[in-house]
Design a protein around this motif. Structure first.
Motif, mmCIF file in Angstrom:
data_model
loop_
_atom_site.group_PDB
_atom_site.id
_atom_site.type_symbol
_atom_site.label_atom_id
_atom_site.label_comp_id
_atom_site.label_asym_id
_atom_site.label_seq_id
_atom_site.Cartn_x
_atom_site.Cartn_y
_atom_site.Cartn_z
ATOM 1 N N THR A 168 36.514 38.695 31.620
ATOM 2 C CA THR A 168 36.763 40.052 31.120
ATOM 3 C C THR A 168 35.521 40.936 31.188
ATOM 4 O O THR A 168 35.629 42.166 31.185
ATOM 5 N N ASN A 169 34.342 40.319 31.249
ATOM 6 C CA ASN A 169 33.104 41.105 31.325
ATOM 7 C C ASN A 169 32.742 41.495 32.751
ATOM 8 O O ASN A 169 31.690 42.089 32.989
ATOM 9 N N GLY A 170 33.597 41.162 33.734
ATOM 10 C CA GLY A 170 33.340 41.514 35.126
ATOM 11 C C GLY A 170 32.638 40.433 35.913
ATOM 12 O O GLY A 170 32.556 40.514 37.138
ATOM 13 N N MET A 171 32.116 39.408 35.224
ATOM 14 C CA MET A 171 31.483 38.292 35.931
ATOM 15 C C MET A 171 32.574 37.356 36.445
ATOM 16 O O MET A 171 33.601 37.178 35.790
ATOM 17 N N ILE B 148 36.602 44.536 41.691
ATOM 18 C CA ILE B 148 36.343 43.092 41.675
ATOM 19 C C ILE B 148 37.647 42.325 41.482
ATOM 20 O O ILE B 148 37.895 41.308 42.141
ATOM 21 N N ARG B 149 38.498 42.796 40.567
ATOM 22 C CA ARG B 149 39.769 42.119 40.305
ATOM 23 C C ARG B 149 40.617 42.041 41.578
ATOM 24 O O ARG B 149 41.189 40.994 41.897
ATOM 25 N N GLN B 150 40.680 43.145 42.304
ATOM 26 C CA GLN B 150 41.471 43.160 43.534
ATOM 27 C C GLN B 150 40.893 42.217 44.581
ATOM 28 O O GLN B 150 41.636 41.507 45.283
ATOM 29 N N LYS B 151 39.555 42.202 44.706
ATOM 30 C CA LYS B 151 38.928 41.325 45.697
ATOM 31 C C LYS B 151 39.122 39.851 45.333
ATOM 32 O O LYS B 151 39.331 39.007 46.211
ATOM 33 N N THR C 248 33.649 48.507 40.737
ATOM 34 C CA THR C 248 34.180 48.584 39.382
ATOM 35 C C THR C 248 34.895 47.278 39.047
ATOM 36 O O THR C 248 35.097 46.419 39.915
ATOM 37 N N TYR C 249 35.281 47.147 37.792
ATOM 38 C CA TYR C 249 36.008 45.949 37.381
ATOM 39 C C TYR C 249 37.305 45.819 38.171
ATOM 40 O O TYR C 249 37.688 44.719 38.591
#
Length: 275
Positions: free
Chosen positions: A104-107, A83-86, A79-80
């Motif tokens: 912001t789009n997860g990329m 990814i943010r945590q990683k 999830t977004y």
């Protein structure tokens, strides 16, 4: 061939699984009698025990395949927030300025380092005499490391093409492959990546340490040189390189035997012999 074709394209209607322990081969029911398998079972091949080296190779291949499948599954379910945590964890562990940036789009974007381990000469575009563009073939220094800024959507094939553009290499990208190098239980393994893998995702999951994971660019390991993939100017450049190496070897051997001849003649003169 029919069973392999059906399995490759997912057009299996009535499936039959092979019953050997640990074997997951699946084929058409009508193709079953036409398929002969050489299954690895309990550390053996056809009942014969594997050597330690062969067993290690088998385990490495199975682990590599498992890692790829786990990577695909992980990438699908991230999830977004995951990814943010990683990305935050990666940036915290990083000891240089090569951080990752999450959109912001997860990329996300970041840097990977690729070591060059090319054994054959490459063809480079360059300027010739009088400003006329030409091509030259030479050996890149083995072991040199280059850094690329890529995104999470970039594939292995795109990374290879970007590396070749960076060095203005004219060779066909299909001649090269990207490998991952990783350590496990004090052993170092090298595994070829598929063209659709995403190197930055592998970098994110492994962390910033190159001891845990590193990337290496090599020639395709086909066992034979694909001469048809080279252009006429490339082949002519290779011939010039080989001719120069041949002349260097001839000169080296000539100097060596001339030195031996002089020492023999001096020894013969010292003993009063002819010379």
């Amino acid at each position: 061939m029919g069973a392999a074709f059906c399995k490759l394209y997912g057009k299996i209607t009535q499936q039959v699984k092979h019953q050997s322990a640990g074997c997951k081969y699946t084929c058409h029911a009508q193709c079953r009698d036409q398929v002969a398998l050489d299954c690895h079972r309990n550390g053996s091949i056809n009942g014969c025990p594997l050597s330690p080296l062969a067993q290690d190779h088998l385990n490495n291949n199975q682990s590599s395949h498992s890692d790829v499948e786990k990577g695909k599954e992980l990438r699908t379910h991230l999830t977004y927030e995951d990814i943010r945590q990683k990305v935050e964890q990666y940036n915290t562990q990083s000891r240089d300025h090569f951080k990752m940036t999450l959109n912001t789009n997860g990329m996300y974007t970041g840097f990977i380092k690729v070591q060059l381990d090319l054994r054959r000469p490459i063809t480079v575009k360059g300027g010739g005499a009088g400003g006329v563009k030409g091509q030259e073939a030479f050996y890149l220094p083995r072991g040199s490391i280059n850094t690329l800024h890529i995104s999470s959507t970039n594939t292995v094939r795109q990374v290879i093409e970007a590396l070749l553009r960076k060095f203005t290499v004219a060779d066909n990208p299909a001649k090269f492959a990207l490998f991952k190098r990783f350590s496990r239980e004090d052993q170092v393994y090298t595994c070829k990546l598929s063209e659709e893998e995403h190197p930055l995702f592998l970098r994110l999951v492994a962390g910033p340490s190159t001891d845990t994971l590193s990337f290496v660019l090599k020639e395709q390991q086909t066992g034979e040189v694909m001469w048809d993939a080279f252009s006429i100017p490339e082949l002519q450049n290779f011939l010039r390189i080989l001719e120069k190496e041949e002349q260097d070897q001839i000169c080296s051997m000539t100097r060596r035997y001339n030195a031996y001849r002089e020492k023999l003649e001096e020894a013969m003169r010292a003993t009063g012999g002819p010379g």
